[in-house]
Design a protein around this motif. Structure first.
Motif, PDB file in Angstrom:
ATOM      1  N   SER A 108       9.803 -40.318  50.370  1.00 41.02           N
ATOM      2  CA  SER A 108       9.807 -41.774  50.249  1.00 41.02           C
ATOM      3  C   SER A 108      11.190 -42.399  50.102  1.00 41.02           C
ATOM      4  O   SER A 108      11.344 -43.594  50.354  1.00 41.02           O
ATOM      5  CB  SER A 108       8.944 -42.193  49.052  1.00 41.02           C
ATOM      6  OG  SER A 108       7.583 -41.923  49.279  1.00 41.02           O
ATOM      7  N   GLU A 109      12.183 -41.619  49.690  1.00 42.19           N
ATOM      8  CA  GLU A 109      13.510 -42.213  49.549  1.00 42.19           C
ATOM      9  C   GLU A 109      14.024 -42.764  50.875  1.00 42.19           C
ATOM     10  O   GLU A 109      14.885 -43.645  50.898  1.00 42.19           O
ATOM     11  CB  GLU A 109      14.507 -41.196  48.966  1.00 42.19           C
ATOM     12  CG  GLU A 109      14.963 -40.092  49.909  1.00 42.19           C
ATOM     13  CD  GLU A 109      14.067 -38.871  49.880  1.00 42.19           C
ATOM     14  OE1 GLU A 109      14.547 -37.779  50.245  1.00 42.19           O
ATOM     15  OE2 GLU A 109      12.885 -39.004  49.509  1.00 42.19           O
ATOM     16  N   ILE A 110      13.489 -42.271  51.980  1.00 37.49           N
ATOM     17  CA  ILE A 110      13.951 -42.724  53.286  1.00 37.49           C
ATOM     18  C   ILE A 110      13.416 -44.117  53.621  1.00 37.49           C
ATOM     19  O   ILE A 110      13.865 -44.759  54.569  1.00 37.49           O
ATOM     20  CB  ILE A 110      13.549 -41.691  54.378  1.00 37.49           C
ATOM     21  CG1 ILE A 110      14.522 -41.744  55.561  1.00 37.49           C
ATOM     22  CG2 ILE A 110      12.123 -41.882  54.844  1.00 37.49           C
ATOM     23  CD1 ILE A 110      15.898 -41.274  55.220  1.00 37.49           C
ATOM     24  N   TRP A 111      12.457 -44.605  52.818  1.00 40.40           N
ATOM     25  CA  TRP A 111      11.929 -45.966  52.995  1.00 40.40           C
ATOM     26  C   TRP A 111      12.502 -46.957  52.003  1.00 40.40           C
ATOM     27  O   TRP A 111      12.474 -48.159  52.243  1.00 40.40           O
ATOM     28  CB  TRP A 111      10.406 -45.957  52.865  1.00 40.40           C
ATOM     29  CG  TRP A 111       9.693 -45.569  54.119  1.00 40.40           C
ATOM     30  CD1 TRP A 111      10.246 -45.144  55.290  1.00 40.40           C
ATOM     31  CD2 TRP A 111       8.273 -45.566  54.324  1.00 40.40           C
ATOM     32  NE1 TRP A 111       9.275 -44.859  56.211  1.00 40.40           N
ATOM     33  CE2 TRP A 111       8.046 -45.114  55.648  1.00 40.40           C
ATOM     34  CE3 TRP A 111       7.188 -45.878  53.520  1.00 40.40           C
ATOM     35  CZ2 TRP A 111       6.771 -44.992  56.180  1.00 40.40           C
ATOM     36  CZ3 TRP A 111       5.907 -45.752  54.049  1.00 40.40           C
ATOM     37  CH2 TRP A 111       5.697 -45.316  55.363  1.00 40.40           C
ATOM     38  N   ALA A 112      12.985 -46.495  50.861  1.00 45.87           N
ATOM     39  CA  ALA A 112      13.511 -47.410  49.851  1.00 45.87           C
ATOM     40  C   ALA A 112      14.780 -48.079  50.377  1.00 45.87           C
ATOM     41  O   ALA A 112      15.625 -47.419  50.999  1.00 45.87           O
ATOM     42  CB  ALA A 112      13.802 -46.652  48.558  1.00 45.87           C
ATOM     43  N   PRO A 113      14.943 -49.371  50.165  1.00 42.76           N
ATOM     44  CA  PRO A 113      16.048 -50.100  50.811  1.00 42.76           C
ATOM     45  C   PRO A 113      17.425 -49.499  50.570  1.00 42.76           C
ATOM     46  O   PRO A 113      18.204 -49.327  51.511  1.00 42.76           O
ATOM     47  CB  PRO A 113      15.926 -51.507  50.192  1.00 42.76           C
ATOM     48  CG  PRO A 113      14.482 -51.640  49.846  1.00 42.76           C
ATOM     49  CD  PRO A 113      14.053 -50.270  49.416  1.00 42.76           C
ATOM     50  N   PRO A 161       5.129 -50.934  47.512  1.00 44.83           N
ATOM     51  CA  PRO A 161       6.449 -50.301  47.404  1.00 44.83           C
ATOM     52  C   PRO A 161       6.618 -49.188  48.437  1.00 44.83           C
ATOM     53  O   PRO A 161       5.639 -48.735  49.023  1.00 44.83           O
ATOM     54  CB  PRO A 161       6.442 -49.730  45.992  1.00 44.83           C
ATOM     55  CG  PRO A 161       5.001 -49.427  45.735  1.00 44.83           C
ATOM     56  CD  PRO A 161       4.236 -50.517  46.420  1.00 44.83           C
ATOM     57  N   ALA A 162       7.859 -48.783  48.623  1.00 40.54           N
ATOM     58  CA  ALA A 162       8.187 -47.791  49.654  1.00 40.54           C
ATOM     59  C   ALA A 162       7.766 -46.411  49.193  1.00 40.54           C
ATOM     60  O   ALA A 162       8.522 -45.713  48.513  1.00 40.54           O
ATOM     61  CB  ALA A 162       9.684 -47.831  49.950  1.00 40.54           C
ATOM     62  N   LEU A 163       6.542 -45.996  49.550  1.00 44.62           N
ATOM     63  CA  LEU A 163       6.016 -44.722  49.097  1.00 44.62           C
ATOM     64  C   LEU A 163       5.206 -44.035  50.181  1.00 44.62           C
ATOM     65  O   LEU A 163       4.441 -44.683  50.902  1.00 44.62           O
ATOM     66  CB  LEU A 163       5.105 -44.922  47.864  1.00 44.62           C
ATOM     67  CG  LEU A 163       5.782 -45.382  46.569  1.00 44.62           C
ATOM     68  CD1 LEU A 163       4.732 -45.790  45.551  1.00 44.62           C
ATOM     69  CD2 LEU A 163       6.686 -44.302  46.009  1.00 44.62           C
TER      70      LEU A 163
END
Length: 373
Positions: free
Chosen positions: A110-115, A277-279
């Protein structure tokens, strides 16, 4: 080798476990230095480690900017033949390491989606020599950040083999899973996860329970883990009338987790994707732990889960947002025990062959050696 790890033991679970296993495995053949943020209880771990550990003065959660600045300084002064960033957050430190040194990174999910971390990957990722993505889905997301496909390699995680403890029945009894009259273990589905990420899908299985209980009144659902979502999941179970059938096991030790894994009907994690959220599930080590215990999985068909659970071979993939689909999958495993056992047997064989931590370390080592050639 220089390993940069913003998430590193003594915390247990998730990325911390991955970095612990990889660092110890790689240190068997590589001279390894790990740079990690300060942690108040790290000194004993660091002294026992099979590699050198350099800690920043600042903790990651206390001040990320200060910790990252110190990681940059420490990385700049370390001679090495290759740099491995254990998380996207470590990319700035990787870039200031020795000039001309190959640089690789791990991407977990998911870190690849967090801004913020997506911006880091877009900015620094194309300069990496190798990105090891934990699943095909994660690899596609890395490519969308501008990293050339030829530098991306799908490199799956592993899991630990858990042996069922000799006192499993006593452990299950303390959790309320053993009938005191018949001494039999109640049929139960199991989710093991930290209760901090709503996309894991415990809520959907709770919503599916009323109709499952109408068919199987003795069925139980065990949620093992701690976190801020515990109270809301308990309220939901009471609201839909299944509070008596949902057992919250809190933070379990390894013996309890192993007893639960070996006794459950199936492991359940109905992970779904969420941009806000980015998950998403990058892969799912928990599915491998269940497989190594010989248990099939009922899994949400999303993110990188299809790499961890093979539909109709090691478990069932279902639409994580469809209650009818979830119920059908659960009933297939309940009503056809021979089929469920066959899935569990195949899951264990696959995991033993390809998804132990030794196998995972070997995969990472081959990728790193390829960069050095």
């Amino acid at each position: 080798m220089l390993v940069l790890a913003p998430a590193f033991p003594p915390a247990v679970g998730g990325i911390e476990t991955v970095m612990h296993e990889l660092a110890h495995g790689l240190a068997q053949r590589w001279s390894t230095t790990v740079i990690a943020p300060h942690h108040p209880s790290a000194s004993r771990y660091d002294r026992a480690a099979a590699f050198r550990v350099l800690r920043t003065r600042s903790g990651w959660n206390a001040s990320r900017l200060a910790a990252l600045t110190e990681m940059l300084r420490l990385a700049a002064g370390q001679p090495t033949d290759i740099v491995l960033a254990g998380h996207v957050n470590a990319l700035p430190a990787a870039m200031v390491s020795a000039r001309g040194t190959p640089r690789a990174a791990l991407v977990h999910g998911s870190e690849i989606w967090a801004p913020r971390t997506r911006l880091l990957m877009r900015t620094l990722g194309p300069r990496l020599d190798l990105v090891m993505a934990v699943s095909r889905f994660t690899a596609r997301e890395v490519a969308r950040c501008g990293v050339p496909s030829g530098r991306i390699a799908v490199t799956a995680n592993g899991a630990a083999i858990a042996i069922a403890p000799a006192d499993s029945d006593a452990i299950l009894g303390r959790l309320g899973l053993v009938d005191p009259v018949t001494a039999t273990v109640a049929p139960f589905f199991l989710t093991v996860s930290r209760l901090v990420e709503a996309h894991k899908g415990q809520d959907m299985f709770i919503r599916a329970l009323p109709r499952l209980l109408a068919r199987r009144p003795g069925l139980r659902y065990v949620i093992a883990g701690q976190g801020e979502l515990k109270a809301s999941l308990r309220r939901l179970a009471d609201q839909v009338g299944v509070g008596h059938a949902v057992l919250m096991a809190d933070l379990v030790d390894e013996a309890t987790k192993s007893a639960l894994l070996h006794a459950c009907q199936a492991f359940v994690m109905l992970s779904r994707q969420s941009r806000r959220p980015a998950l998403f599930e990058g892969f799912g080590i928990a599915f491998l732990e269940a497989a190594l215990a010989g248990r099939p999985s009922l899994a949400g068909n999303s993110g990188g889960v299809p790499d961890a659970v093979v539909h109709e071979e090691t478990g069932l993939l279902v639409d994580p947002l469809s209650l009818p689909d979830i119920r059908r999958g659960a009933l297939r495993l309940l009503d056809h025990p021979g089929y469920a056992r066959a899935l569990g047997d195949r899951a264990r064989a696959r995991a033993m062959n390809d998804y132990t931590w030794k196998a995972a370390v070997d995969r990472v080592e081959r990728r790193l050696e390829g960069v050095l050639r």
